[in-house]
Design a protein around this motif. Sequence first.
Motif, PDB file in Angstrom:
ATOM      1  N   LEU A 185      -8.367 -86.928  67.188  1.00 50.03           N
ATOM      2  CA  LEU A 185      -7.116 -86.014  68.078  1.00 50.03           C
ATOM      3  C   LEU A 185      -6.436 -87.915  68.077  1.00 50.03           C
ATOM      4  O   LEU A 185      -6.846 -88.676  68.621  1.00 50.03           O
ATOM      5  CB  LEU A 185      -7.782 -86.209  69.243  1.00 50.03           C
ATOM      6  CG  LEU A 185      -8.023 -84.613  68.846  1.00 50.03           C
ATOM      7  CD1 LEU A 185      -8.343 -83.544  70.182  1.00 50.03           C
ATOM      8  CD2 LEU A 185      -7.386 -83.507  68.104  1.00 50.03           C
ATOM      9  N   LEU A 186      -5.493 -87.847  67.709  1.00 48.18           N
ATOM     10  CA  LEU A 186      -4.792 -89.497  67.937  1.00 48.18           C
ATOM     11  C   LEU A 186      -3.660 -89.162  68.417  1.00 48.18           C
ATOM     12  O   LEU A 186      -2.382 -88.411  68.996  1.00 48.18           O
ATOM     13  CB  LEU A 186      -4.026 -89.728  66.387  1.00 48.18           C
ATOM     14  CG  LEU A 186      -5.254 -89.900  65.060  1.00 48.18           C
ATOM     15  CD1 LEU A 186      -4.748 -90.537  64.051  1.00 48.18           C
ATOM     16  CD2 LEU A 186      -6.023 -91.174  65.617  1.00 48.18           C
ATOM     17  N   PRO A 187      -3.377 -90.763  69.420  1.00 49.73           N
ATOM     18  CA  PRO A 187      -1.858 -90.394  70.502  1.00 49.73           C
ATOM     19  C   PRO A 187      -1.002 -90.081  69.128  1.00 49.73           C
ATOM     20  O   PRO A 187      -0.747 -90.487  68.007  1.00 49.73           O
ATOM     21  CB  PRO A 187      -1.841 -91.622  71.355  1.00 49.73           C
ATOM     22  CG  PRO A 187      -3.060 -92.978  69.309  1.00 49.73           C
ATOM     23  CD  PRO A 187      -3.754 -91.625  68.948  1.00 49.73           C
ATOM     24  N   PHE A 188       0.304 -89.950  69.278  1.00 48.87           N
ATOM     25  CA  PHE A 188       1.924 -89.804  69.012  1.00 48.87           C
ATOM     26  C   PHE A 188       1.864 -90.898  69.069  1.00 48.87           C
ATOM     27  O   PHE A 188       2.064 -91.626  68.912  1.00 48.87           O
ATOM     28  CB  PHE A 188       2.767 -89.061  70.740  1.00 48.87           C
ATOM     29  CG  PHE A 188       4.244 -88.832  69.563  1.00 48.87           C
ATOM     30  CD1 PHE A 188       4.243 -87.251  68.809  1.00 48.87           C
ATOM     31  CD2 PHE A 188       4.769 -89.587  70.043  1.00 48.87           C
ATOM     32  CE1 PHE A 188       5.416 -87.307  68.138  1.00 48.87           C
ATOM     33  CE2 PHE A 188       6.277 -89.507  68.920  1.00 48.87           C
ATOM     34  CZ  PHE A 188       6.459 -88.386  68.764  1.00 48.87           C
ATOM     35  N   SER A 189       1.877 -90.664  67.617  1.00 45.20           N
ATOM     36  CA  SER A 189       3.038 -91.676  66.200  1.00 45.20           C
ATOM     37  C   SER A 189       4.501 -90.704  66.318  1.00 45.20           C
ATOM     38  O   SER A 189       4.771 -89.501  65.991  1.00 45.20           O
ATOM     39  CB  SER A 189       2.130 -91.678  65.758  1.00 45.20           C
ATOM     40  OG  SER A 189       2.610 -92.615  64.233  1.00 45.20           O
ATOM     41  N   THR A 190       5.344 -92.520  65.717  1.00 44.71           N
ATOM     42  CA  THR A 190       6.405 -92.193  65.144  1.00 44.71           C
ATOM     43  C   THR A 190       6.404 -91.237  64.039  1.00 44.71           C
ATOM     44  O   THR A 190       7.409 -90.101  63.231  1.00 44.71           O
ATOM     45  CB  THR A 190       7.332 -93.162  64.804  1.00 44.71           C
ATOM     46  OG1 THR A 190       7.726 -93.573  66.473  1.00 44.71           O
ATOM     47  CG2 THR A 190       8.645 -93.345  64.657  1.00 44.71           C
ATOM     48  N   MET A 191       4.803 -91.414  62.730  1.00 47.18           N
ATOM     49  CA  MET A 191       5.202 -91.166  61.985  1.00 47.18           C
ATOM     50  C   MET A 191       4.168 -89.861  61.870  1.00 47.18           C
ATOM     51  O   MET A 191       4.453 -89.297  60.897  1.00 47.18           O
ATOM     52  CB  MET A 191       4.382 -92.100  60.859  1.00 47.18           C
ATOM     53  CG  MET A 191       4.863 -93.349  60.728  1.00 47.18           C
ATOM     54  SD  MET A 191       3.915 -94.471  59.387  1.00 47.18           S
ATOM     55  CE  MET A 191       4.194 -96.277  60.038  1.00 47.18           C
ATOM     56  N   SER A 192       4.125 -89.078  62.723  1.00 42.80           N
ATOM     57  CA  SER A 192       3.968 -87.494  63.394  1.00 42.80           C
ATOM     58  C   SER A 192       4.915 -87.086  63.793  1.00 42.80           C
ATOM     59  O   SER A 192       4.678 -85.720  63.794  1.00 42.80           O
ATOM     60  CB  SER A 192       2.909 -87.481  63.532  1.00 42.80           C
ATOM     61  OG  SER A 192       2.261 -88.058  64.993  1.00 42.80           O
ATOM     62  N   ASP A 193       5.880 -87.723  64.067  1.00 37.35           N
ATOM     63  CA  ASP A 193       7.053 -87.020  64.423  1.00 37.35           C
ATOM     64  C   ASP A 193       8.037 -85.330  63.488  1.00 37.35           C
ATOM     65  O   ASP A 193       8.002 -86.009  61.949  1.00 37.35           O
ATOM     66  CB  ASP A 193       8.832 -88.010  65.013  1.00 37.35           C
ATOM     67  CG  ASP A 193       9.893 -87.379  64.429  1.00 37.35           C
ATOM     68  OD1 ASP A 193      10.049 -86.101  64.349  1.00 37.35           O
ATOM     69  OD2 ASP A 193      10.431 -87.763  66.335  1.00 37.35           O
ATOM     70  N   PRO A 194       7.824 -84.146  63.645  1.00 41.57           N
ATOM     71  CA  PRO A 194       8.082 -83.538  62.477  1.00 41.57           C
ATOM     72  C   PRO A 194       9.563 -83.724  61.809  1.00 41.57           C
ATOM     73  O   PRO A 194       9.251 -83.161  60.756  1.00 41.57           O
ATOM     74  CB  PRO A 194       8.623 -82.190  63.687  1.00 41.57           C
ATOM     75  CG  PRO A 194       7.356 -82.601  65.055  1.00 41.57           C
ATOM     76  CD  PRO A 194       7.762 -83.727  64.677  1.00 41.57           C
ATOM     77  N   LYS A 195       9.962 -84.301  62.635  1.00 39.88           N
ATOM     78  CA  LYS A 195      11.427 -84.548  61.168  1.00 39.88           C
ATOM     79  C   LYS A 195      11.616 -85.341  60.753  1.00 39.88           C
ATOM     80  O   LYS A 195      12.022 -85.260  59.186  1.00 39.88           O
ATOM     81  CB  LYS A 195      12.680 -85.062  62.670  1.00 39.88           C
ATOM     82  CG  LYS A 195      13.533 -83.720  63.758  1.00 39.88           C
ATOM     83  CD  LYS A 195      14.048 -84.290  64.454  1.00 39.88           C
ATOM     84  CE  LYS A 195      14.289 -83.146  65.837  1.00 39.88           C
ATOM     85  NZ  LYS A 195      15.756 -83.413  66.462  1.00 39.88           N
ATOM     86  N   LEU A 196      11.097 -86.097  60.992  1.00 36.50           N
ATOM     87  CA  LEU A 196      10.597 -87.494  59.995  1.00 36.50           C
ATOM     88  C   LEU A 196       9.707 -87.281  58.812  1.00 36.50           C
ATOM     89  O   LEU A 196       9.627 -87.805  57.626  1.00 36.50           O
ATOM     90  CB  LEU A 196       9.543 -88.793  60.641  1.00 36.50           C
ATOM     91  CG  LEU A 196       9.620 -89.731  59.420  1.00 36.50           C
ATOM     92  CD1 LEU A 196      10.528 -90.202  58.548  1.00 36.50           C
ATOM     93  CD2 LEU A 196       8.745 -90.956  60.041  1.00 36.50           C
ATOM     94  N   CYS A 197       8.727 -86.356  59.596  1.00 37.69           N
ATOM     95  CA  CYS A 197       7.639 -85.019  57.646  1.00 37.69           C
ATOM     96  C   CYS A 197       8.826 -84.340  56.933  1.00 37.69           C
ATOM     97  O   CYS A 197       8.718 -84.407  56.057  1.00 37.69           O
ATOM     98  CB  CYS A 197       6.274 -84.514  58.543  1.00 37.69           C
ATOM     99  SG  CYS A 197       5.475 -85.756  60.015  1.00 37.69           S
ATOM    100  N   LEU A 198       9.277 -84.402  57.555  1.00 33.57           N
ATOM    101  CA  LEU A 198      10.763 -83.459  56.837  1.00 33.57           C
ATOM    102  C   LEU A 198      11.314 -84.113  55.926  1.00 33.57           C
ATOM    103  O   LEU A 198      11.202 -83.545  54.794  1.00 33.57           O
ATOM    104  CB  LEU A 198      11.355 -81.896  57.780  1.00 33.57           C
ATOM    105  CG  LEU A 198      10.810 -80.665  58.209  1.00 33.57           C
ATOM    106  CD1 LEU A 198      11.656 -80.208  59.589  1.00 33.57           C
ATOM    107  CD2 LEU A 198      10.191 -79.978  57.799  1.00 33.57           C
ATOM    108  N   GLU A 199      12.272 -85.219  56.700  1.00 38.26           N
ATOM    109  CA  GLU A 199      12.256 -86.086  55.542  1.00 38.26           C
ATOM    110  C   GLU A 199      11.247 -86.067  54.346  1.00 38.26           C
ATOM    111  O   GLU A 199      12.378 -86.890  53.370  1.00 38.26           O
ATOM    112  CB  GLU A 199      12.735 -87.499  56.841  1.00 38.26           C
ATOM    113  CG  GLU A 199      14.364 -86.786  57.302  1.00 38.26           C
ATOM    114  CD  GLU A 199      14.798 -88.511  58.062  1.00 38.26           C
ATOM    115  OE1 GLU A 199      15.707 -88.358  59.038  1.00 38.26           O
ATOM    116  OE2 GLU A 199      13.469 -89.101  58.099  1.00 38.26           O
TER     117      GLU A 199
END
Length: 290
Positions: free
Chosen positions: A6-20
């Motif tokens: 369980l990792l802390p929130f990361s910008t790279m796991s942002d759902p919008k970025l993942c969709l991109e």
Amino acid sequence: MLRSLLLPFSTMSDPKLCLEALSALTGCNVESTTGSSQLTPQDLVNIVALREFYKQEGLKQIDYQSESLGTLSLQDLDDKDMYSSPPALTEGAEASFKTTVKINLDEFFHSQYNYDFTKLKDGDKTFLRGNEQYVRPCGWNRVALRVTNKYDDGDQWLGTGNDAWPVSYQGHKMDGSPGIILARDGNPDDEPNFLEACVEHLVNEKTRGNGVYSTPNIKMAEKYCKTFKSKVDGMMYKVLLQNRINPERREKCQREDVWVVYIPEGTNNIQTKAIVQESIRPYGLLLKHV
């Protein structure tokens, strides 16, 4: 067995970025939905891997035999692949060449197994998957795909023991060209040996281009990765797929860090996709700041 991280929130796991990132890999507009996904992780690796294979075969488009994806065009436009059945032209010139595919984020991603490799340096440490060396993607952030309990033969392929499948990485435009098969880091071997290897590559039916290529070498995969500019933060990112590859289906090329899953001549589309599913399974979307 898999271990929960369980990792802390990361910008790279942002759902919008993942969709991109998914949009960059597939060449279509990937959006979120609360309904059922039109795309599975296995569909993802099929699209990425088979796009280059079908282009090797000289095809300009293929029927993906899916209501959600339709016909896949293999033509490049500014290094971007396009899908048929384009949306309205009012969405912009670039969007007009793409179709929209919706995924349920909870169905597609498995955040329990996200892993941040961005600050890690393994040095001389050795890791194994399927009793073969696993070069971890240090410098990258992995967003895990939901692939557990999805295959009839269980999840052993995804483990860490001897019966697990080795790790491979899928880069953009990794085809069977001699430049990929034979290129080495630094200076190449002397010309006679290089030419001899080229000839062997061309006459060997299992390494002459009739297949799907990947590599256990993250640095090599990075050379063929897809790059995109995010609208989330305005930054440039690289994206790769992290897969497991069936050791019984994989052939090693002249360059040992290039692997090919051979697809026999005359294999139809359905059989080809079945070979890929039995041979290459994705489990991570890798992202890295440029």
